[in-house]
Design an enzyme around this catalytic site. Structure first.
Site, PDB file in Angstrom:
ATOM      1  N   VAL A  78       0.613   8.148  -1.029  1.00 18.16           N
ATOM      2  CA  VAL A  78      -0.229   7.112  -0.410  1.00 18.16           C
ATOM      3  C   VAL A  78      -1.445   7.532   0.179  1.00 18.16           C
ATOM      4  O   VAL A  78      -2.213   6.668   0.848  1.00 18.16           O
ATOM      5  CB  VAL A  78       0.631   6.403   0.452  1.00 18.16           C
ATOM      6  N   ARG A  91      13.124  -0.213   7.254  1.00 13.30           N
ATOM      7  CA  ARG A  91      13.299  -0.895   8.386  1.00 13.30           C
ATOM      8  C   ARG A  91      14.477  -1.856   8.545  1.00 13.30           C
ATOM      9  O   ARG A  91      14.912  -2.034   9.567  1.00 13.30           O
ATOM     10  CB  ARG A  91      11.834  -1.543   8.822  1.00 13.30           C
ATOM     11  N   ARG A 167      -4.397  16.766  -9.174  1.00 16.29           N
ATOM     12  CA  ARG A 167      -3.140  17.159  -9.090  1.00 16.29           C
ATOM     13  C   ARG A 167      -2.593  18.040 -10.361  1.00 16.29           C
ATOM     14  O   ARG A 167      -1.367  18.070 -10.415  1.00 16.29           O
ATOM     15  CB  ARG A 167      -2.250  16.007  -8.733  1.00 16.29           C
TER      16      ARG A 167
END
Length: 236
Positions: A78, A91, A167
């Site tokens: 991210v 959460r 990457r």
């Protein structure tokens, strides 16, 4: 780990050519002209677009579901600010009995026993905290970064191309490379012509050169100047 391409532009070729052509002809009717082009004309135009300024690439979008990866990976994933993300929550979701990723460096029986034992202890203590009335959002504080998670991501073609180049290095975390390779395979199934945009000759040459350099000089200072040049080659 599983990667699924869940949405993409169905008229990607025509849209890409249209967006590139608007620099010369800025009217909606140009799309009709593009639709009327022969397959040979379209492919010739795509080859040109693949080797020029990438601004038109930003009009093609790809949405992927990435399942069964670690949060250690998504913390890196991210960081690309040009993407859109929706990730599974910890959460408010009770993740009792969670699955986790074991890195390739954990190999020996002793290492595996220690690693799995630590994970089992975390699972036990997590369940205990919730039973004791600790809110899920507070109990999650002890969960490991290698806990499995799912994430939805959307990239445009330019961002996807840049990420696959940056990457592609063998120095990238293995899990990250695996996801990128799976994303590439998913795109190729639907649009094989995008190979020239995602895995061009420059990137392939950089990968091969890096493999040779690392096989000869890995772990020594001699490899660093070469690696820096390869990174410049890969990203420019």
């Amino acid at each position: 780990m599983k990667v699924t391409l869940i949405d993409f532009n169905k008229n990607a070729i025509e849209k890409l050519i249209f967006c590139k052509n608007t620099r010369l002809k800025m009217t909606a009717s140009n799309m009709e002209e593009v639709m009327g082009m022969s397959a040979v004309e379209k492919m010739r135009t795509l080859e040109y677009i693949a080797n020029t300024i990438k601004s038109s690439w930003e009009f093609l979008d790809f949405t992927f579901m990435v399942e069964g990866v670690s949060r250690a990976f998504t913390h890196q994933f991210v960081r690309n600010r040009q993407g859109s993300y929706a990730q599974q929550t910890m959460r408010i979701l009770n993740v009792s009995g969670f699955e986790y990723i074991t890195g390739p460096g954990v190999k020996t029986p002793e290492q595996l026993a220690a690693y799995n034992g630590a994970m089992q202890d975390i699972q036990y203590q997590y369940d205990k905290l919730i039973k004791l009335g600790v809110p899920i959002e507070d109990a999650r504080g002890i969960l490991p970064t290698n806990i499995c998670t799912n994430i939805v991501v959307k990239y445009n073609l330019r961002t996807l191309s840049d990420m696959m180049a940056s990457r592609a290095s063998s120095r990238t975390q293995g899990e990250f490379r695996d996801v990128i390779d799976a994303m590439y395979e998913q795109v190729m199934k639907e649009m094989p012509w995008l190979e020239m945009f995602l895995r061009n000759k420059k990137t392939k040459a950089a990968n091969e050169l890096e493999s040779i350099i690392l096989s000869d000089y890995e772990g020594t200072e001699k490899c660093m100047p070469y690696i820096k040049l390869i990174d410049i080659m890969r990203n420019n």
